[in-house]
Design a protein around this motif. Structure first.
Motif: not given
Length: 231
Positions: A98, A100-101
């Motif tokens: 989660d 990373s985005s």
């Protein structure tokens, strides 16, 4: 966690220029700057912490990120229905997939809200530390490793982040690792309901929750307990 309390001398608000400068400066420069900033704040002002928590909760919920109240903040919420008086930050964890985005979106939102954002941009173990008005909010990303969710220093069972248990804390709804009592026992041991003022953080923790050489960790924990006994 710190034992001694800082005393408030004012409540300066950082300008946008300062927020940007402090967010981007080197680690050593930030360490020195933050040490000076703490002289102007009471980092244990729990009314301020609650106000900052409300703001952080709103911003975190505005991005597509699951997050959990963890660490000493969860311990205080469950055991005391309050912050732990000598805890110097608020602890959250999210999942690496989660994090990373949304990391750049979250950084921008937090800086726009006046938070200094210190970002550890590590491929496996990224982390945010947010600072505002003397309060520190920590957000770590947990990497999946088999049956575990790991950070460099500790590990949690992955299954505890698969269910949807929530608690009300300070009038806000937070996800918590499930079951929360088992999670707290995993992190702090069977006596997690008993408050401890320790000489070193390792005294708080159950060795099973820590990563590293178990024997060395156990010896270190035992030595600090002995030292505290004779003080």
């Amino acid at each position: 966690m710190k034992k001694e309390f800082e005393r408030i001398k004012g409540m300066p608000i950082l300008s946008k220029k300062q927020v940007l400068e402090y967010s981007e400066m080197s680690k050593s420069d930030w360490h020195n700057t933050y040490s000076e900033m703490c002289k102007n704040y009471d980092i244990y002002d729990m009314q301020c912490r609650e106000r900052i928590l409300i703001e952080v909760h709103r911003i975190f919920n505005s991005v597509e990120m699951r997050f959990w109240l963890t660490g000493g903040s969860l311990l205080g919420a469950v055991r005391n229905s309050d912050f732990i008086a000598w805890d110097d930050d608020v602890d959250f964890d999210t999942l690496l997939e989660d994090f990373s985005s949304i990391k750049f979106i979250l950084k921008e939102k937090m800086m726009n809200a006046g938070f200094v954002v210190r970002f550890t941009d590590d491929k496996n173990f990224p982390k945010f530390s947010f600072y505002k008005e003397g309060q520190k909010i920590a957000l770590g990303a947990l990497k999946k490793d088999g049956a575990w969710r790991i950070r460099p220093a500790y590990q949690y069972p992955d299954k505890m982040f698969q269910l949807n248990e929530t608690i009300m804390f300070k009038g806000l709804n937070f996800n918590v690792p499930t079951p929360k009592e088992e999670f707290l026992e995993h992190v702090y041991g069977k006596n997690w309901m008993e408050p401890i003022k320790a000489l070193n953080d390792i005294e708080f923790y159950n060795i099973k929750s820590l990563r590293g050489n178990r024997l060395k960790l156990l010896i270190k924990k035992t030595l600090f307990k002995i030292r505290r006994f004779f003080l």
